[in-house]
Write a protein that holds these residues in place. Sequence first.
Motif, PDB file in Angstrom:
ATOM      1  N   LEU A  78      93.422   6.701  73.279  1.00 19.44           N
ATOM      2  CA  LEU A  78      93.794   6.736  74.690  1.00 19.44           C
ATOM      3  C   LEU A  78      95.295   6.961  74.733  1.00 19.44           C
ATOM      4  O   LEU A  78      96.053   6.285  74.039  1.00 19.44           O
ATOM      5  CB  LEU A  78      93.440   5.407  75.380  1.00 19.44           C
ATOM      6  N   GLY A  79      95.729   7.931  75.512  1.00 24.06           N
ATOM      7  CA  GLY A  79      97.148   8.221  75.581  1.00 24.06           C
ATOM      8  C   GLY A  79      97.588   9.093  74.419  1.00 24.06           C
ATOM      9  O   GLY A  79      96.766   9.594  73.657  1.00 24.06           O
ATOM     10  N   ASP A  80      98.878   9.271  74.310  1.00 20.52           N
ATOM     11  CA  ASP A  80      99.432  10.115  73.260  1.00 20.52           C
ATOM     12  C   ASP A  80     100.786   9.545  72.862  1.00 20.52           C
ATOM     13  O   ASP A  80     101.365   8.731  73.576  1.00 20.52           O
ATOM     14  CB  ASP A  80      99.586  11.550  73.772  1.00 20.52           C
ATOM     15  N   GLY A  81     101.280   9.970  71.731  1.00 17.78           N
ATOM     16  CA  GLY A  81     102.565   9.478  71.260  1.00 17.78           C
ATOM     17  C   GLY A  81     102.949  10.136  69.965  1.00 17.78           C
ATOM     18  O   GLY A  81     102.367  11.129  69.549  1.00 17.78           O
ATOM     19  N   VAL A  82     103.918   9.525  69.305  1.00 17.23           N
ATOM     20  CA  VAL A  82     104.409  10.034  68.035  1.00 17.23           C
ATOM     21  C   VAL A  82     103.255  10.084  67.030  1.00 17.23           C
ATOM     22  O   VAL A  82     102.384   9.228  67.029  1.00 17.23           O
ATOM     23  CB  VAL A  82     105.580   9.158  67.523  1.00 17.23           C
ATOM     24  N   LYS A  83     103.232  11.105  66.201  1.00 14.64           N
ATOM     25  CA  LYS A  83     102.170  11.260  65.197  1.00 14.64           C
ATOM     26  C   LYS A  83     102.561  10.638  63.861  1.00 14.64           C
ATOM     27  O   LYS A  83     101.718  10.126  63.142  1.00 14.64           O
ATOM     28  CB  LYS A  83     101.817  12.736  64.989  1.00 14.64           C
ATOM     29  N   GLU A  84     103.839  10.734  63.541  1.00 14.52           N
ATOM     30  CA  GLU A  84     104.334  10.190  62.274  1.00 14.52           C
ATOM     31  C   GLU A  84     105.715   9.588  62.476  1.00 14.52           C
ATOM     32  O   GLU A  84     106.490  10.045  63.318  1.00 14.52           O
ATOM     33  CB  GLU A  84     104.420  11.283  61.206  1.00 14.52           C
ATOM     34  N   ARG A  85     105.999   8.548  61.703  1.00 14.89           N
ATOM     35  CA  ARG A  85     107.332   7.929  61.703  1.00 14.89           C
ATOM     36  C   ARG A  85     107.555   7.389  60.292  1.00 14.89           C
ATOM     37  O   ARG A  85     106.659   6.806  59.697  1.00 14.89           O
ATOM     38  CB  ARG A  85     107.408   6.804  62.722  1.00 14.89           C
ATOM     39  N   VAL A  86     108.760   7.567  59.791  1.00 19.52           N
ATOM     40  CA  VAL A  86     109.131   7.008  58.491  1.00 19.52           C
ATOM     41  C   VAL A  86     110.322   6.072  58.714  1.00 19.52           C
ATOM     42  O   VAL A  86     111.390   6.503  59.139  1.00 19.52           O
ATOM     43  CB  VAL A  86     109.492   8.103  57.463  1.00 19.52           C
ATOM     44  N   TRP A  87     110.091   4.794  58.446  1.00 16.91           N
ATOM     45  CA  TRP A  87     111.144   3.783  58.525  1.00 16.91           C
ATOM     46  C   TRP A  87     111.764   3.589  57.146  1.00 16.91           C
ATOM     47  O   TRP A  87     111.046   3.570  56.140  1.00 16.91           O
ATOM     48  CB  TRP A  87     110.565   2.428  58.934  1.00 16.91           C
ATOM     49  N   THR A  88     113.062   3.387  57.101  1.00 14.25           N
ATOM     50  CA  THR A  88     113.754   2.933  55.896  1.00 14.25           C
ATOM     51  C   THR A  88     114.465   1.640  56.275  1.00 14.25           C
ATOM     52  O   THR A  88     115.283   1.627  57.201  1.00 14.25           O
ATOM     53  CB  THR A  88     114.764   3.983  55.397  1.00 14.25           C
ATOM     54  N   ILE A  89     114.115   0.557  55.586  1.00  9.94           N
ATOM     55  CA  ILE A  89     114.620  -0.774  55.923  1.00  9.94           C
ATOM     56  C   ILE A  89     115.290  -1.374  54.689  1.00  9.94           C
ATOM     57  O   ILE A  89     114.697  -1.387  53.603  1.00  9.94           O
ATOM     58  CB  ILE A  89     113.477  -1.688  56.407  1.00  9.94           C
ATOM     59  N   THR A  90     116.497  -1.876  54.870  1.00  8.93           N
ATOM     60  CA  THR A  90     117.247  -2.474  53.768  1.00  8.93           C
ATOM     61  C   THR A  90     117.440  -3.962  54.019  1.00  8.93           C
ATOM     62  O   THR A  90     117.797  -4.367  55.126  1.00  8.93           O
ATOM     63  CB  THR A  90     118.624  -1.796  53.626  1.00  8.93           C
ATOM     64  N   ARG A  91     117.184  -4.753  52.972  1.00  5.38           N
ATOM     65  CA  ARG A  91     117.459  -6.193  53.044  1.00  5.38           C
ATOM     66  C   ARG A  91     118.908  -6.402  52.623  1.00  5.38           C
ATOM     67  O   ARG A  91     119.312  -6.023  51.529  1.00  5.38           O
ATOM     68  CB  ARG A  91     116.507  -6.959  52.121  1.00  5.38           C
ATOM     69  N   GLU A  92     119.688  -6.993  53.518  1.00  7.86           N
ATOM     70  CA  GLU A  92     121.110  -7.230  53.275  1.00  7.86           C
ATOM     71  C   GLU A  92     121.294  -8.509  52.447  1.00  7.86           C
ATOM     72  O   GLU A  92     120.392  -9.344  52.357  1.00  7.86           O
ATOM     73  CB  GLU A  92     121.854  -7.360  54.608  1.00  7.86           C
ATOM     74  N   ASP A  93     122.476  -8.671  51.870  1.00 12.24           N
ATOM     75  CA  ASP A  93     122.772  -9.843  51.043  1.00 12.24           C
ATOM     76  C   ASP A  93     122.654 -11.153  51.814  1.00 12.24           C
ATOM     77  O   ASP A  93     122.332 -12.191  51.240  1.00 12.24           O
ATOM     78  CB  ASP A  93     124.177  -9.730  50.436  1.00 12.24           C
ATOM     79  N   ASP A  94     122.912 -11.121  53.124  1.00 11.32           N
ATOM     80  CA  ASP A  94     122.837 -12.350  53.928  1.00 11.32           C
ATOM     81  C   ASP A  94     121.418 -12.671  54.409  1.00 11.32           C
ATOM     82  O   ASP A  94     121.216 -13.610  55.160  1.00 11.32           O
ATOM     83  CB  ASP A  94     123.792 -12.275  55.129  1.00 11.32           C
ATOM     84  N   GLY A  95     120.414 -11.866  53.977  1.00  9.51           N
ATOM     85  CA  GLY A  95     119.022 -12.110  54.363  1.00  9.51           C
ATOM     86  C   GLY A  95     118.592 -11.382  55.617  1.00  9.51           C
ATOM     87  O   GLY A  95     117.425 -11.425  55.989  1.00  9.51           O
ATOM     88  N   SER A  96     119.512 -10.700  56.288  1.00 11.98           N
ATOM     89  CA  SER A  96     119.144  -9.918  57.462  1.00 11.98           C
ATOM     90  C   SER A  96     118.624  -8.550  57.000  1.00 11.98           C
ATOM     91  O   SER A  96     118.680  -8.218  55.813  1.00 11.98           O
ATOM     92  CB  SER A  96     120.339  -9.753  58.392  1.00 11.98           C
ATOM     93  N   TYR A  97     118.130  -7.779  57.943  1.00 13.41           N
ATOM     94  CA  TYR A  97     117.560  -6.464  57.647  1.00 13.41           C
ATOM     95  C   TYR A  97     118.157  -5.435  58.594  1.00 13.41           C
ATOM     96  O   TYR A  97     118.387  -5.727  59.772  1.00 13.41           O
ATOM     97  CB  TYR A  97     116.043  -6.481  57.830  1.00 13.41           C
ATOM     98  N   VAL A  98     118.396  -4.226  58.091  1.00 17.80           N
ATOM     99  CA  VAL A  98     118.814  -3.100  58.920  1.00 17.80           C
ATOM    100  C   VAL A  98     117.957  -1.909  58.542  1.00 17.80           C
ATOM    101  O   VAL A  98     117.481  -1.804  57.403  1.00 17.80           O
ATOM    102  CB  VAL A  98     120.317  -2.755  58.774  1.00 17.80           C
ATOM    103  N   GLY A  99     117.736  -1.028  59.499  1.00 19.57           N
ATOM    104  CA  GLY A  99     116.895   0.116  59.196  1.00 19.57           C
ATOM    105  C   GLY A  99     116.974   1.179  60.250  1.00 19.57           C
ATOM    106  O   GLY A  99     117.732   1.070  61.225  1.00 19.57           O
ATOM    107  N   GLY A 100     116.159   2.184  60.050  1.00 18.23           N
ATOM    108  CA  GLY A 100     116.114   3.270  61.010  1.00 18.23           C
ATOM    109  C   GLY A 100     114.956   4.195  60.722  1.00 18.23           C
ATOM    110  O   GLY A 100     114.277   4.096  59.698  1.00 18.23           O
ATOM    111  N   ALA A 101     114.731   5.080  61.672  1.00 16.71           N
ATOM    112  CA  ALA A 101     113.722   6.131  61.573  1.00 16.71           C
ATOM    113  C   ALA A 101     114.238   7.307  62.392  1.00 16.71           C
ATOM    114  O   ALA A 101     115.176   7.152  63.191  1.00 16.71           O
ATOM    115  CB  ALA A 101     112.376   5.638  62.093  1.00 16.71           C
TER     116      ALA A 101
END
Length: 171
Positions: A78-101
């Motif tokens: 039902l509906g439509d949207g993005v077909k594919e997405r590739v996330w890259t996520i990095t675990r930082e030294d302080d335990g937090s996470y940053v990423g993008g697609a």
Amino acid sequence: ILLTMLLFLGGCATTLDGTRYLSQEPRFDLFNFFNGDVRAWGIVQNRSGEVVQRFEVDIDGNVSGQTLTLDETFRYSLGDGVKERVWTITREDDGSYVGGAGDILGPASGSSYGNAFRWTYAMDLPVEDQTYRVKFDDWIFALDDRRILNRSYIQKFGLDVAEVTIFMERR
């Protein structure tokens, strides 16, 4: 009047306090859960609660050092949207996470809270023939070592405009 309206509108977005989940089990480890194949099923609801989209996602996760790559393939019933997405996520030294697609604006950021994980990011969201710049506030909750539930609050101008509920299971 303007100050009152701003305070009112600021209270219309869902906000959760992650510290409430710090002692809850089972603990959720983003890298462990997504290292491998995951299947997901979800719905999108508009502000009035009406289901406007149903979808399935196949997620192929790969951990290399402090980096997690998620290759997502979407199918809609039902509906439509993005077909594919590739996330890259990095675990930082302080335990937090940053990423993008590719379709995410700026860096996404994440934090672990016991059995919960918060992931926030912005994107230009296409809806029919328009595009809206929105913020996502994702909360992932571990149900057990194989299953999680993700609640995403989509926000515009400090208001919840839609919600996404996704159930995910490791294969």
